[in-house]
Design a protein around this motif. Structure first.
Motif, PDB file in Angstrom:
ATOM      1  N   GLY A  47       0.816  -1.211   0.000  1.00  0.00           N
ATOM      2  CA  GLY A  47       0.000   0.000   0.000  1.00  0.00           C
ATOM      3  C   GLY A  47       0.844   1.253   0.000  1.00  0.00           C
ATOM      4  N   PHE A  48       1.907   1.244   0.800  1.00  0.00           N
ATOM      5  CA  PHE A  48       2.832   2.378   0.884  1.00  0.00           C
ATOM      6  C   PHE A  48       3.488   2.645  -0.470  1.00  0.00           C
ATOM      7  CE2 PHE A  48       7.275   3.745   2.037  1.00  0.00           C
ATOM      8  CZ  PHE A  48       6.960   4.991   2.569  1.00  0.00           C
ATOM      9  N   ASP A  49       4.015   1.590  -1.091  1.00  0.00           N
ATOM     10  CA  ASP A  49       4.696   1.743  -2.374  1.00  0.00           C
ATOM     11  C   ASP A  49       3.736   2.225  -3.464  1.00  0.00           C
ATOM     12  OD1 ASP A  49       7.046   0.884  -1.230  1.00  0.00           O
ATOM     13  OD2 ASP A  49       6.890  -1.174  -1.986  1.00  0.00           O
ATOM     14  N   ASP A  50       2.513   1.687  -3.480  1.00  0.00           N
ATOM     15  CA  ASP A  50       1.543   2.091  -4.494  1.00  0.00           C
ATOM     16  C   ASP A  50       1.179   3.568  -4.343  1.00  0.00           C
ATOM     17  OD1 ASP A  50       1.579  -0.464  -5.481  1.00  0.00           O
ATOM     18  OD2 ASP A  50      -0.441  -1.003  -4.805  1.00  0.00           O
ATOM     19  N   ALA A  51       0.993   4.015  -3.106  1.00  0.00           N
ATOM     20  CA  ALA A  51       0.642   5.416  -2.873  1.00  0.00           C
ATOM     21  C   ALA A  51       1.801   6.333  -3.254  1.00  0.00           C
ATOM     22  CB  ALA A  51       0.265   5.619  -1.407  1.00  0.00           C
ATOM     23  N   CYS A  52       3.013   5.925  -2.911  1.00  0.00           N
ATOM     24  CA  CYS A  52       4.181   6.746  -3.250  1.00  0.00           C
ATOM     25  C   CYS A  52       4.350   6.867  -4.753  1.00  0.00           C
ATOM     26  CB  CYS A  52       5.434   6.140  -2.617  1.00  0.00           C
ATOM     27  SG  CYS A  52       5.499   6.333  -0.816  1.00  0.00           S
ATOM     28  N   ALA A  53       4.091   5.768  -5.471  1.00  0.00           N
ATOM     29  CA  ALA A  53       4.178   5.814  -6.934  1.00  0.00           C
ATOM     30  C   ALA A  53       3.128   6.758  -7.509  1.00  0.00           C
ATOM     31  CB  ALA A  53       3.999   4.409  -7.511  1.00  0.00           C
ATOM     32  N   ARG A  54       1.958   6.778  -6.903  1.00  0.00           N
ATOM     33  CA  ARG A  54       0.874   7.612  -7.423  1.00  0.00           C
ATOM     34  C   ARG A  54       1.206   9.093  -7.328  1.00  0.00           C
ATOM     35  NH1 ARG A  54      -5.410   6.268  -6.713  1.00  0.00           N
ATOM     36  NH2 ARG A  54      -4.501   4.454  -7.719  1.00  0.00           N
ATOM     37  N   ILE A  55       1.876   9.510  -6.252  1.00  0.00           N
ATOM     38  CA  ILE A  55       2.204  10.931  -6.095  1.00  0.00           C
ATOM     39  C   ILE A  55       3.642  11.236  -6.485  1.00  0.00           C
ATOM     40  CG2 ILE A  55       0.469  11.225  -4.280  1.00  0.00           C
ATOM     41  CD1 ILE A  55       2.812  11.312  -2.245  1.00  0.00           C
ATOM     42  N   GLU A  56       4.336  10.221  -7.009  1.00  0.00           N
ATOM     43  CA  GLU A  56       5.715  10.367  -7.469  1.00  0.00           C
ATOM     44  C   GLU A  56       6.625  10.910  -6.372  1.00  0.00           C
ATOM     45  OE1 GLU A  56       5.850  12.491 -11.169  1.00  0.00           O
ATOM     46  OE2 GLU A  56       4.213  11.327 -12.037  1.00  0.00           O
ATOM     47  N   ALA A  57       6.508  10.339  -5.195  1.00  0.00           N
ATOM     48  CA  ALA A  57       7.324  10.750  -4.055  1.00  0.00           C
ATOM     49  C   ALA A  57       8.528   9.832  -3.896  1.00  0.00           C
ATOM     50  CB  ALA A  57       6.488  10.722  -2.776  1.00  0.00           C
ATOM     51  N   ASN A  58       9.526  10.314  -3.176  1.00  0.00           N
ATOM     52  CA  ASN A  58      10.681   9.502  -2.807  1.00  0.00           C
ATOM     53  C   ASN A  58      10.399   8.902  -1.435  1.00  0.00           C
ATOM     54  OD1 ASN A  58      12.188  10.451  -5.112  1.00  0.00           O
ATOM     55  ND2 ASN A  58      12.477  12.379  -4.002  1.00  0.00           N
ATOM     56  N   CYS A  59      10.260   7.597  -1.391  1.00  0.00           N
ATOM     57  CA  CYS A  59       9.790   6.951  -0.170  1.00  0.00           C
ATOM     58  C   CYS A  59      10.701   5.811   0.251  1.00  0.00           C
ATOM     59  CB  CYS A  59       8.383   6.409  -0.355  1.00  0.00           C
ATOM     60  SG  CYS A  59       7.136   7.684  -0.650  1.00  0.00           S
ATOM     61  N   GLN A  60      10.750   5.584   1.556  1.00  0.00           N
ATOM     62  CA  GLN A  60      11.512   4.458   2.090  1.00  0.00           C
ATOM     63  C   GLN A  60      10.791   3.895   3.305  1.00  0.00           C
ATOM     64  OE1 GLN A  60      15.415   5.418   3.673  1.00  0.00           O
ATOM     65  NE2 GLN A  60      16.142   3.309   3.441  1.00  0.00           N
ATOM     66  N   MET A  61      10.562   2.582   3.290  1.00  0.00           N
ATOM     67  CA  MET A  61      10.069   1.888   4.476  1.00  0.00           C
ATOM     68  C   MET A  61      11.256   1.183   5.119  1.00  0.00           C
ATOM     69  SD  MET A  61       7.110  -1.054   5.034  1.00  0.00           S
ATOM     70  CE  MET A  61       5.731   0.113   5.045  1.00  0.00           C
ATOM     71  N   ASP A 274      -9.482  -8.927  10.443  1.00  0.00           N
ATOM     72  CA  ASP A 274      -8.743  -8.210   9.403  1.00  0.00           C
ATOM     73  C   ASP A 274      -8.628  -6.739   9.789  1.00  0.00           C
ATOM     74  OD1 ASP A 274      -7.569  -7.362   7.052  1.00  0.00           O
ATOM     75  OD2 ASP A 274      -9.399  -7.506   5.858  1.00  0.00           O
ATOM     76  N   GLN A 275      -7.396  -6.184   9.748  1.00  0.00           N
ATOM     77  CA  GLN A 275      -7.227  -4.752  10.016  1.00  0.00           C
ATOM     78  C   GLN A 275      -6.834  -3.972   8.763  1.00  0.00           C
ATOM     79  OE1 GLN A 275      -3.837  -3.468  12.394  1.00  0.00           O
ATOM     80  NE2 GLN A 275      -2.925  -5.495  12.256  1.00  0.00           N
ATOM     81  N   GLN A 276      -6.904  -4.606   7.605  1.00  0.00           N
ATOM     82  CA  GLN A 276      -6.704  -3.966   6.318  1.00  0.00           C
ATOM     83  C   GLN A 276      -5.354  -3.256   6.208  1.00  0.00           C
ATOM     84  OE1 GLN A 276     -10.923  -3.238   4.456  1.00  0.00           O
ATOM     85  NE2 GLN A 276     -10.740  -1.919   6.238  1.00  0.00           N
ATOM     86  N   PRO A 277      -4.275  -4.017   6.182  1.00  0.00           N
ATOM     87  CA  PRO A 277      -2.934  -3.427   6.189  1.00  0.00           C
ATOM     88  C   PRO A 277      -2.621  -2.565   4.976  1.00  0.00           C
ATOM     89  CG  PRO A 277      -2.837  -5.796   5.747  1.00  0.00           C
ATOM     90  CD  PRO A 277      -4.225  -5.500   6.192  1.00  0.00           C
ATOM     91  N   TYR A 278      -3.170  -2.911   3.806  1.00  0.00           N
ATOM     92  CA  TYR A 278      -2.909  -2.091   2.614  1.00  0.00           C
ATOM     93  C   TYR A 278      -3.309  -0.637   2.873  1.00  0.00           C
ATOM     94  CZ  TYR A 278      -2.845  -0.708  -2.324  1.00  0.00           C
ATOM     95  OH  TYR A 278      -2.581  -0.073  -3.517  1.00  0.00           O
ATOM     96  N   MET A 279      -4.447  -0.447   3.529  1.00  0.00           N
ATOM     97  CA  MET A 279      -4.905   0.894   3.851  1.00  0.00           C
ATOM     98  C   MET A 279      -3.941   1.590   4.813  1.00  0.00           C
ATOM     99  SD  MET A 279      -8.517   2.146   5.584  1.00  0.00           S
ATOM    100  CE  MET A 279      -9.532   1.473   4.272  1.00  0.00           C
ATOM    101  N   GLN A 280      -3.353   0.829   5.731  1.00  0.00           N
ATOM    102  CA  GLN A 280      -2.428   1.414   6.702  1.00  0.00           C
ATOM    103  C   GLN A 280      -1.137   1.895   6.049  1.00  0.00           C
ATOM    104  OE1 GLN A 280      -1.896  -1.352   9.949  1.00  0.00           O
ATOM    105  NE2 GLN A 280      -4.081  -1.446  10.387  1.00  0.00           N
ATOM    106  N   GLY A 281      -0.809   1.361   4.875  1.00  0.00           N
ATOM    107  CA  GLY A 281       0.328   1.859   4.128  1.00  0.00           C
ATOM    108  C   GLY A 281      -0.038   2.956   3.156  1.00  0.00           C
ATOM    109  N   PHE A 282      -1.203   2.831   2.535  1.00  0.00           N
ATOM    110  CA  PHE A 282      -1.625   3.747   1.475  1.00  0.00           C
ATOM    111  C   PHE A 282      -2.104   5.104   2.006  1.00  0.00           C
ATOM    112  CE2 PHE A 282      -4.349   5.491  -1.801  1.00  0.00           C
ATOM    113  CZ  PHE A 282      -3.744   5.120  -2.990  1.00  0.00           C
ATOM    114  N   MET A 283      -3.001   5.068   2.985  1.00  0.00           N
ATOM    115  CA  MET A 283      -3.657   6.304   3.405  1.00  0.00           C
ATOM    116  C   MET A 283      -2.740   7.302   4.117  1.00  0.00           C
ATOM    117  SD  MET A 283      -6.491   6.094   1.970  1.00  0.00           S
ATOM    118  CE  MET A 283      -7.005   7.695   2.586  1.00  0.00           C
ATOM    119  N   PRO A 284      -1.744   6.875   4.913  1.00  0.00           N
ATOM    120  CA  PRO A 284      -0.843   7.891   5.499  1.00  0.00           C
ATOM    121  C   PRO A 284      -0.100   8.695   4.435  1.00  0.00           C
ATOM    122  CG  PRO A 284      -0.598   5.797   6.632  1.00  0.00           C
ATOM    123  CD  PRO A 284      -1.451   5.532   5.423  1.00  0.00           C
TER     124      PRO A 284
END
Length: 325
Positions: A47-61, A274-284
């Motif tokens: 989720g984190f990687d997909d969101a970062c790609a969408r806004i073209e950000a430089n991201c690191q987990m 289920d706590q929906q982890p994809y959302m926990q990476g994407f939405m922040p």
């Protein structure tokens, strides 16, 4: 499986991104308490990687080397902040360890959003601006309540609650929620013997299997084992290896990963949350983006407590294999 209602405002904001300017060069760090071997966190990362790609950000987990290491997470957080990111996303598994680090980050203008785990006092206990994740005590309560539907109709009940990470907020709160329901069940059934046992278990599947397996050997009258994470999947394998039939010891816990779904199919695990982890990476990431580009304040999002049963597994297997559930 209960259908979780989408957060309308969050969904609207995400859909609006297509018409907004990108934030090229935005730097976002995500530090947390888990190692790369934990399958749950791979869905958060997706989720984190997909969101970062969408806004073209430089991201690191940044993962820890040792599962659950607060010291390693603190070091990773300091290293990430030394690079002066626009935003820090982090789990807050301890009520004190990260307070000063996060306060200093906020003083330096870094957007800080808690994901997956929050301070037990929320905003009153930490300077983070929002929390995106599950309400752990209600989720534990829901797990206990749903599992009680599988309890035998009569006779004694011995329920064991495995605390995966003693002292860490997520594990202690989930355990408290389960035990809160079990205490209510006990009070509502005064004619039945109900025993509630806390067992410190760990966050390594092999270790959990050994510890819980040894307990079950010594206590063959155990009715149910509740895990505060996903490691009861390894307990299920122990039961299968010993020839214990599915359902003789009821099993339940948290997170939808392939190992759990396999054991649900065989009937060894009855209830999963289920706590929906994809959302926990994407939405922040989306919230950090909106803070940066249009000045919106980060907002809390409850990622839910969907209850998953055996009949729900076929619809989830492909999604789990894709790393989004």
């Amino acid at each position: 499986m209960k259908k979780l209602a989408a957060t309308a405002s969050a969904a609207t904001l995400v859909l609006a991104l297509g018409g907004m300017a990108q934030a090229q060069g935005m730097n976002i760090a995500f530090t947390h308490h888990s190692s790369a071997s934990n399958p749950f966190w791979q869905a958060v990362k997706k989720g984190f990687d997909d969101a970062c790609a969408r806004i073209e950000a430089n991201c690191q987990m940044i993962f820890t080397q040792t599962e659950g290491s607060i010291a390693e997470q603190s070091s990773n957080m300091l290293a990430a902040l030394a690079a002066n990111p626009d935003a820090l996303i982090t789990s807050i598994v301890d009520n004190n360890a990260f307070d000063q680090i996060i306060a200093d980050a906020r003083a330096n203008g870094v957007t800080v959003i808690a994901s997956n785990v929050d301070d037990t006092e929320g905003a009153a206990g930490n300077a983070r601006q929002a929390f995106i994740g599950q309400g752990f005590i209600p989720a534990g309560y829901s797990l206990g309540k749903k599992m009680s539907e599988f309890f035998p109709a009569e006779g004694p009940i011995k329920a064991v609650v495995g605390v995966s990470a003693p002292g860490q907020n997520w594990s202690e709160q989930r355990a408290r929620g389960v035990m809160n329901y079990l205490e209510e069940f006990k009070a509502a059934n005064p004619d039945r013997e109900v025993e509630i046992v806390r067992l410190d278990t760990g966050t390594d599947g092999a270790i959990v299997a050994d510890r819980v397996g040894a307990y079950l050997n010594a206590n063959p009258d155990t009715t149910a084992y509740f895990d505060t994470g996903l490691w009861h999947a390894w307990v299920a394998q122990v039961l299968a290896d010993r020839g214990v039939p599915p359902g003789q010891v009821l099993l339940g816990g948290f997170d939808i990963v392939s190992e759990v779904l396999q054991q649900m199919e065989t009937g060894y695990i009855q209830v999963q949350v289920d706590q929906q982890p994809y959302m926990q990476g994407f939405m922040p990431v989306m919230e950090a983006y909106l803070t940066k580009t249009v000045g919106l304040s980060p907002a809390d999002i409850d990622t839910g407590q969907g209850l998953v049963l055996q009949e729900d597994v076929p619809g989830l297997k492909d999604l789990a294999a894709q790393g989004v559930r």
